[in-house]
Design an enzyme around this catalytic site. Structure first.
Site, PDB file in Angstrom:
ATOM      1  N   HIS A   1       0.964  -1.221  -0.131  1.00  9.51           N
ATOM      2  CA  HIS A   1      -0.037  -0.157  -0.191  1.00  9.51           C
ATOM      3  C   HIS A   1       0.802   1.459   0.006  1.00  9.51           C
ATOM      4  O   HIS A   1       0.377   2.326   0.139  1.00  9.51           O
ATOM      5  CB  HIS A   1      -0.743  -0.022   1.175  1.00  9.51           C
ATOM      6  CG  HIS A   1      -2.005  -0.915   1.017  1.00  9.51           C
ATOM      7  ND1 HIS A   1      -3.216  -0.572   0.294  1.00  9.51           N
ATOM      8  CD2 HIS A   1      -2.441  -2.031   1.644  1.00  9.51           C
ATOM      9  CE1 HIS A   1      -4.136  -1.370   0.505  1.00  9.51           C
ATOM     10  NE2 HIS A   1      -3.788  -2.400   1.208  1.00  9.51           N
TER      11      HIS A   1
ATOM     12  N   LYS B   1      -8.120  14.668   2.937  1.00 15.19           N
ATOM     13  CA  LYS B   1      -6.889  13.633   2.864  1.00 15.19           C
ATOM     14  C   LYS B   1      -6.402  13.667   4.419  1.00 15.19           C
ATOM     15  O   LYS B   1      -6.305  14.621   5.068  1.00 15.19           O
ATOM     16  CB  LYS B   1      -5.734  14.008   1.858  1.00 15.19           C
ATOM     17  CG  LYS B   1      -6.089  14.084   0.520  1.00 15.19           C
ATOM     18  CD  LYS B   1      -6.176  12.707   0.023  1.00 15.19           C
ATOM     19  CE  LYS B   1      -6.404  12.688  -1.517  1.00 15.19           C
ATOM     20  NZ  LYS B   1      -6.448  11.314  -1.854  1.00 15.19           N
ATOM     21  N   ARG B   2      -5.604  12.407   4.639  1.00 16.72           N
ATOM     22  CA  ARG B   2      -4.968  12.726   6.038  1.00 16.72           C
ATOM     23  C   ARG B   2      -3.881  13.557   5.695  1.00 16.72           C
ATOM     24  O   ARG B   2      -3.217  13.743   4.589  1.00 16.72           O
ATOM     25  CB  ARG B   2      -4.271  11.274   6.022  1.00 16.72           C
ATOM     26  CG  ARG B   2      -4.308  10.717   7.572  1.00 16.72           C
ATOM     27  CD  ARG B   2      -3.745   9.095   7.640  1.00 16.72           C
ATOM     28  NE  ARG B   2      -3.589   8.528   6.455  1.00 16.72           N
ATOM     29  CZ  ARG B   2      -2.319   8.573   5.940  1.00 16.72           C
ATOM     30  NH1 ARG B   2      -1.360   9.005   6.303  1.00 16.72           N
ATOM     31  NH2 ARG B   2      -2.203   7.910   4.653  1.00 16.72           N
TER      32      ARG B   2
ATOM     33  N   LYS C   1       0.666  14.474   0.443  1.00 12.58           N
ATOM     34  CA  LYS C   1      -0.504  14.941  -0.090  1.00 12.58           C
ATOM     35  C   LYS C   1      -0.609  16.315  -0.294  1.00 12.58           C
ATOM     36  O   LYS C   1      -1.702  16.635  -0.983  1.00 12.58           O
ATOM     37  CB  LYS C   1      -1.657  14.256   0.778  1.00 12.58           C
ATOM     38  CG  LYS C   1      -1.634  12.749   1.085  1.00 12.58           C
ATOM     39  CD  LYS C   1      -2.465  12.178   2.310  1.00 12.58           C
ATOM     40  CE  LYS C   1      -2.605  10.787   2.277  1.00 12.58           C
ATOM     41  NZ  LYS C   1      -3.306  10.059   1.283  1.00 12.58           N
TER      42      LYS C   1
ATOM     43  N   THR D   1      -8.902   6.047  -2.643  1.00 11.43           N
ATOM     44  CA  THR D   1     -10.187   5.593  -2.913  1.00 11.43           C
ATOM     45  C   THR D   1     -11.230   6.921  -2.770  1.00 11.43           C
ATOM     46  O   THR D   1     -12.315   6.645  -3.327  1.00 11.43           O
ATOM     47  CB  THR D   1     -10.655   4.551  -1.950  1.00 11.43           C
ATOM     48  OG1 THR D   1     -10.606   4.958  -0.428  1.00 11.43           O
ATOM     49  CG2 THR D   1      -9.939   3.241  -2.334  1.00 11.43           C
TER      50      THR D   1
ATOM     51  N   LYS E   1     -14.466   7.704  -4.876  1.00 12.41           N
ATOM     52  CA  LYS E   1     -15.986   8.341  -4.239  1.00 12.41           C
ATOM     53  C   LYS E   1     -16.520   9.485  -4.768  1.00 12.41           C
ATOM     54  O   LYS E   1     -17.897   9.543  -5.012  1.00 12.41           O
ATOM     55  CB  LYS E   1     -15.791   8.369  -2.654  1.00 12.41           C
ATOM     56  CG  LYS E   1     -15.427   6.722  -1.881  1.00 12.41           C
ATOM     57  CD  LYS E   1     -15.019   6.839  -0.725  1.00 12.41           C
ATOM     58  CE  LYS E   1     -14.355   5.481  -0.180  1.00 12.41           C
ATOM     59  NZ  LYS E   1     -13.834   5.852   1.074  1.00 12.41           N
TER      60      LYS E   1
END
Length: 826
Positions: free
Chosen positions: A358, A549-550, A555, A648, A652
């Site tokens: 991952h 996002k985390r 990111k 993901t 969505k």
């Protein structure tokens, strides 16, 4: 050419959220009143909303129980190959509405209640496994406390305990009869000619709690089993003899701490002893359970036991490296307990396990100190050493003069202290390895695990992530779900590729208006929610630009923040940023403080504050995502190319009618392939550009000096414009951006700002914007978790999805046995 259905055709359609007849409604009401009275011991005069929720949850669970038992009977009769999905985290979100949708009970009640969790990926997979009729089980830990509840005070993040079990969990069933021992510490006794023995261990008991996982409209109800740590009753009770009984009881907490709290996934590995205990605890308990089920299968009960058929009946998927200790644990069971020879045991083990990677970030890959493992799990370290020796002997036979390759491929790293590389252990001990997006899988083959990929190229695969449309459309966006069903029928719920039919409606003015109205209704509802819960007033007619996002540097929330500062002039948009920082991640907390400080300035500007809003929503979780995602116009997916494995959230948002602004990273690449790159807002460097820049060197100062808008925004942060009482508050962020920014925020700034200008231009033409939205929804079929799980099933686990319907509980047992016989024939 698809055309919207007529009213007569609509009436013939089964409602997308299930038909519930008068009998079902009456039955639900009766069950609801019974549970309120007898289970909760309340009447309507004193019952709280939570009591009503629990009464309805127990009533819905009643509808599950017969199917649940029937499913397990069916699996025993048919004896199919079973799939075991091991993960240290399952974020389930709201179970009530999801269960009612899958059972076809949704219209009997309009009640919806909140849940907790941050990422539904693992629960999406369990939903799809049940929907596809796979004999599958999810295994994890029943954490007493969730990751944490995020609170923002004066712009700073504070963490509060997430005591999610305080009021109980109506969906789970404790199974004390299946409690199992898990061993830690001790030492290994070795005698000549005998297998080593692991002795003098400390024992912790694993108590299973089962949660039903219903498939969509097929009577299949699978099981998620989560383990809770319990101290054995004789735990240190010898101390009672010296009068220290109280301390002995208190010491039980040390054992039970194992399942006390979920470690945050912050993409930064920390070698904490408790974390390793958790990882071994879940795999040790799970493998005992797996082997018990294998031994008691119908075939093994009626004939001699042989483990030769184990890989034909058992597939175990390791979700990331967290369950990696399952590999040496299964070897320990086979060799030490079941007395298999090493080669036979290793062959069975490799055929049983598969590993999903991952992350490509080096700091996120688990590397456990040998000293810690030797103390906590001494026998397992011996087994890992032996696995490594055989592995390295093989490498040396193929590349006798390449010591550097041997060093790179070793399971044991020597630099900076001996450590066990858990990713290498997973690769060597599995028959298949997969990434979770095409670009991610290419990177792990080409770069991260290149040596292993060159050695066994057939072992490496891609399995692009997916999401379940049951939760992420039917549940969270019923208006859009019903609109789609009216237009193309309801078959898309189980085959999301049917959404391609929407392409035929992209020029129908009525359909365009209906899609736009659903979006506007969702925005209005969310605006009302923000006003009620956060006391924030935003204009529902503005663009909802959302970055969920985390918080992590890769990111690039900082890139978004710099753009907001640049936009600090009249615009008509609302920028919503949601995420949380791991409790120990200093830079992430500073980024949150910067975002909230910028928001204070922008939102309180007497002119700009009415046109541009920056809102940081605290405590992001699944139930909040279900409100945000349907209301979003623009989805921010702006990580540096080559750093996001898949994502993901991007899927969505796409399914729910948001357009994407993003880099060619993770699943964004495949989203652009499916919808056409012209229907996404793509900007920035590609993976090869980032690699070239890494070779040449990244000079942040060059971008700062050559881009006036960037310079102005950075100078405002640096000078204290957003922190007047403490001008140097954000000096760590500034220092990182100029000197330690591995993710190259400045390099993509200009491209990002120009791309945002394209976004604004298209948004002014609402008809064309909605046409592009419809094209994106039509292209999102690939990103169903049903498709993902079908690929895992056929290409990794060696099982086939089945449409066989398990007979409902009302049918006689003969129907179950007949269905099982049919499955065995097929």
């Amino acid at each position: 050419m698809a055309t919207p259905l007529t009213d007569q055709e609509k009436r013939k359609q089964i409602s997308i959220r299930g038909i519930v007849g008068v009998e079902n409604v009456a039955e639900l009401k009766q069950g609801f009143n019974r549970h309120l009275h007898f289970t909760l011991v309340k009447d309507r005069n004193v019952a709280t909303p939570r009591d009503y929720y629990f009464a309805l949850a127990h009533t819905v669970r009643d509808h599950l129980v017969g199917r649940w038992i029937r499913t397990q009977q069916f699996y025993y009769e048919a004896d199919p190959k079973r799939v075991y999905y091991l993960s240290l985290e399952f974020y389930m979100g709201r179970a009530l509405q999801n269960t009612m949708i899958n059972l076809g009970l949704q219209n009997a009640s309009g009640v919806g209640y909140g849940g907790s969790g941050r990422d539904g990926r693992r629960s999406c997979f369990l939903d799809s496994m049940a929907t596809l009729g796979l004999a599958a089980y999810g295994y994890g830990i029943r954490y007493e406390y969730g990751i944490f509840n995020q609170k923002i005070k004066d712009g700073w993040q504070f963490e509060e305990a997430d005591d999610w079990l305080r009021y109980g969990n109506p969906w789970e069933k404790a199974r004390p009869e299946f409690m199992l021992p898990v061993h830690f510490y001790g030492r290994v006794e070795e005698e000549d000619g005998k297998e080593p023995k692991w002795v003098n261990t400390q024992v912790v008991l694993a108590m299973p709690y089962d949660t039903p996982i219903p498939g969509y409209m097929n009577n299949t109800v699978n099981t998620m089993r989560l383990w809770s740590a319990r101290a054995p009753n004789d735990f240190n009770l010898r101390d009672f003899n010296v009068g220290d009984y109280i301390q002995a009881v208190l010491d039980r907490n040390l054992a039970e701490n194992i399942s006390r709290v979920l470690y945050p996934n912050d993409n930064f590995f920390e070698g904490k002893e408790l974390r390793l205990k958790q990882e071994y605890f879940v795999v040790a308990a799970t493998l005992q359970d797996v082997i018990r089920r294998f031994k008691t299968s119908k075939k093994n009960c009626s004939g001699p036991l042989s483990f030769d058929s184990f890989p034909d009946k058992v597939a175990i998927q390791l979700n990331d490296t967290h369950p990696a200790m399952a590999i040496p644990e299964l070897m320990r069971i086979f060799v030490d307990i079941e007395k298999l020879d090493w080669d036979t045991a290793w062959n069975i083990t490799k055929q049983t396990f598969a590993y999903t990677n991952h992350t490509v970030l080096p700091e996120a890959l688990e590397r456990w100190p040998v000293e810690l493992m030797e103390r906590l799990l001494p026998r397992h370290l011996q087994i890992i050493y032996r696995i490594n020796q055989i592995h390295l002997d093989h490498i040396a036979s193929l590349f006798p003069d390449d010591m550097d390759r041997i060093r790179r491929m070793s399971l044991i790293e020597e630099e900076g202290g001996k450590r066990v590389n858990m990713a290498h252990l997973c690769i060597v001990g599995s028959h298949k390895v997969n990434g979770v997006a095409e670009i991610h899988s290419d990177i792990i083959k080409r770069d991260v695990f290149r040596d292993f990929s060159e050695l066994e190229p057939e072992k490496f695969q891609n399995k692009t992530n997916g999401i379940t449309p049951r939760r992420w459309l039917l549940l969270c966006n019923p208006g859009l779900a019903d609109l789609i069903a009216e237009a193309i029928g309801e078959d898309y719920v189980k085959d999301l590729n049917h959404l391609q039919k929407l392409n035929d409606l992209v020029d129908y003015d009525t359909f365009i208006r209906d899609v736009a109205k659903v979006k506007q209704d969702n925005k209005l509802k969310f605006a009302q929610y923000l006003e009620k819960v956060y006391n924030v007033d935003i204009n529902p007619a503005s663009m909802f630009d959302v970055h969920v996002k985390r918080i992590h540097e890769y990111k690039r929330q900082l890139l978004n923040c710099l753009h907001v500062i640049t936009m600090y002039n009249p615009e008509f948009s609302a920028s919503l940023l949601q995420s949380s920082a791991a409790p120990g991640y200093h830079m992430a907390k500073m980024i949150i403080k910067l975002i909230t400080s910028v928001a204070d300035v922008v939102n309180n500007d007497p002119v700009i504050g009415r046109k541009l809003k920056v809102i940081y929503l605290e405590n992001y979780r699944v139930s909040l995502a279900e409100k945000v995602i349907p209301a979003t116009d623009l989805s921010e997916q702006i990580s540096t190319a080559g750093t996001e494995a898949s994502g993901t959230g991007n899927m969505k948002f796409m399914l729910n009618g948001a357009l994407t602004i993003g880099t060619m990273d993770g699943a964004n690449v495949e989203m652009a392939e499916e919808a056409g790159e012209e229907n996404l807002f793509i900007f920035g460097m590609r993976v090869e550009d980032v690699a070239e820049m890494d070779k040449e060197g990244y000079d942040a100062l060059q971008y700062y000096e050559s881009l006036p808008e960037l310079k102005q925004a950075v100078d405002q942060i640096k000078s204290g414009y957003f922190s007047p009482k403490q001008p140097e508050m954000f000096s760590d962020i500034i220092n990182m951006l100029f000197h330690h920014d591995r993710f190259k925020v400045f390099a993509d700034y200009e491209s990002y700002v120009k791309c945002q200008e394209r976004v604004s231009a298209l948004y002014k033409d609402q008809r064309e914007w909605t046409r592009v939205v419809i094209k994106n929804i039509a292209a999102s079929g690939k990103f169903s978790s049903d498709r993902s799980i079908k690929e895992y099933a056929t290409e990794i686990w060696g099982v086939e999805p089945t449409d066989l319907k398990i007979p409902p509980p009302s049918e006689p047992r003969e129907a179950l046995e007949e269905t099982a016989r049919t499955l065995r024939k097929n």
